[in-house]
Design a protein around this motif. Structure first.
Motif, PDB file in Angstrom:
ATOM      1  N   PRO A 228     -66.394  16.905  89.732  1.00 35.95           N
ATOM      2  CA  PRO A 228     -67.576  17.131  88.714  1.00 35.95           C
ATOM      3  C   PRO A 228     -66.978  16.919  87.530  1.00 35.95           C
ATOM      4  N   ALA A 229     -65.965  17.327  86.805  1.00 34.93           N
ATOM      5  CA  ALA A 229     -65.425  17.040  85.576  1.00 34.93           C
ATOM      6  C   ALA A 229     -65.569  15.761  85.177  1.00 34.93           C
ATOM      7  N   CYS A 230     -64.903  14.884  86.088  1.00 32.50           N
ATOM      8  CA  CYS A 230     -64.953  13.469  85.613  1.00 32.50           C
ATOM      9  C   CYS A 230     -66.537  12.690  85.707  1.00 32.50           C
TER      10      CYS A 230
ATOM     11  N   ALA B 264     -57.738  13.120  78.395  1.00 33.92           N
ATOM     12  CA  ALA B 264     -57.401  14.253  77.641  1.00 33.92           C
ATOM     13  C   ALA B 264     -57.918  15.711  78.355  1.00 33.92           C
ATOM     14  N   HIS B 265     -58.973  15.310  79.108  1.00 35.24           N
ATOM     15  CA  HIS B 265     -59.417  16.487  79.552  1.00 35.24           C
ATOM     16  C   HIS B 265     -58.538  17.118  80.877  1.00 35.24           C
ATOM     17  N   LEU B 266     -58.198  16.147  81.753  1.00 39.41           N
ATOM     18  CA  LEU B 266     -57.249  16.495  82.972  1.00 39.41           C
ATOM     19  C   LEU B 266     -56.057  16.894  82.768  1.00 39.41           C
ATOM     20  N   GLU B 267     -55.279  16.186  81.832  1.00 37.26           N
ATOM     21  CA  GLU B 267     -54.051  16.397  81.459  1.00 37.26           C
ATOM     22  C   GLU B 267     -53.502  17.904  81.440  1.00 37.26           C
ATOM     23  N   PRO B 268     -54.070  18.828  80.844  1.00 36.73           N
ATOM     24  CA  PRO B 268     -53.689  20.348  81.118  1.00 36.73           C
ATOM     25  C   PRO B 268     -53.938  20.968  82.277  1.00 36.73           C
ATOM     26  N   VAL B 269     -54.883  20.417  82.882  1.00 38.48           N
ATOM     27  CA  VAL B 269     -55.305  21.160  84.201  1.00 38.48           C
ATOM     28  C   VAL B 269     -54.333  20.386  85.355  1.00 38.48           C
TER      29      VAL B 269
END
Length: 294
Positions: A108-110, A180-185
């Protein structure tokens, strides 16, 4: 982990914080991604997304919680593991539970990032702290304070808007925003998944491609979704691993060809139901049932 900033075209400079407007204070006409999310909800009740401030507690989890709070991450994976016997008839391996938990957030984030690009030609910039997901209820929120768009977009004059020159630049904005959103996750999940950076970014590639492909099919625009995704991810777009790589599969006389792809990563569904492998499973290069079961 690959650094998004070193491998992707640099996004346009973000506006100062004062240029944005809190989603809670925006009217419906000042929520540039709300229309895209509403269209998805009409055809897919399994994900109801809205432009709103992030939520926590009561089943809600933000991306920042998963990336920055080991206790939240542990509880999320443990909750996934507890569902294993009921959903699949047996226990989940620890890395499989972590993989399924990552999927239930990343998919869902994507879509929160890719769907406005596909439907509105707008790319929101969403940090992990700006997104919250309620897995059980199939809900998500996005605090859209800034977004990239094309010069002719009617929303180009809104607070937080950033114009880019054309379609190629907007594709670069989307890839940069997703990375950028997924890298820390991904970094937080990596020890639990026991996978290297390339495998994690292969997973990110599949979440981005298959989420929008599925949404496009529900919206009656599968062909356009496949074409747009092929242009977005032709391969060699680091840190993402692989490309969209759609192909048409001949189904025999009297039947139209079926669009398919082989996943870049394995969704690990075979570990719980080996007899029902995903159609695009990279382990067998296809064969089984359509879609991913995790």
């Amino acid at each position: 982990m690959h650094a998004a900033g070193s491998t992707l075209p640099a996004p346009s400079a973000a506006p100062p914080a004062s240029a944005g407007l809190s989603p809670a204070r925006r009217g419906p006409d000042l929520q540039p991604c709300a229309g895209a999310y509403a269209r998805l909800a009409r055809v897919f009740p399994g994900l109801r997304a809205e432009v709103a401030a992030p939520r926590s507690g009561g089943g809600w989890t933000t991306g920042a919680d998963l990336a920055g709070d080991p206790d939240v991450l542990r509880r999320t994976v443990e909750a996934e593991a507890r569902c294993g016997p009921e959903r699949y008839g047996g226990p989940l391996r620890p890395d499989v539970a972590a993989g399924f938990a990552l999927h239930r957030y990343a998919w869902p984030a994507c879509l929160l990032l890719s769907l406005p690009w596909f439907l509105e030609r707008r790319v929101p910039r969403l940090s992990p702290a700006a997104v919250s997901v309620h897995r059980a209820a199939g809900r998500a929120t996005a605090a859209v304070d800034s977004f990239a768009c094309l010069p002719g977009d009617p929303a180009a004059g809104l607070p937080g808007a950033r114009t880019v020159a054309g379609a190629a630049e907007l594709r670069a904005e989307l890839l940069a925003a997703v990375a950028a959103h997924l890298e820390p996750v991904l970094a937080a999940f990596r020890p639990l998944l026991r996978r290297g950076p390339r495998t994690l970014w292969a997973t990110a590639t599949d979440e981005l491609v298959e989420g929008l492909w599925y949404a496009g099919s529900l919206l009656g625009e599968e062909e356009r979704a496949a074409a747009e995704l092929s242009a977005l991810l032709p391969g060699g777009t680091a840190p993402f691993a692989g490309g969209a790589d759609f192909r048409l599969l001949d189904q025999g006389p009297g039947r139209a060809p079926m669009r398919t792809r082989t996943r870049v990563s394995c969704c690990l569904h075979y570990t719980v139901r080996p007899e029902a492998a995903c159609f695009g499973c990279p382990r067998g290069r296809g064969g089984g049932e359509t879609g991913c079961g995790s």
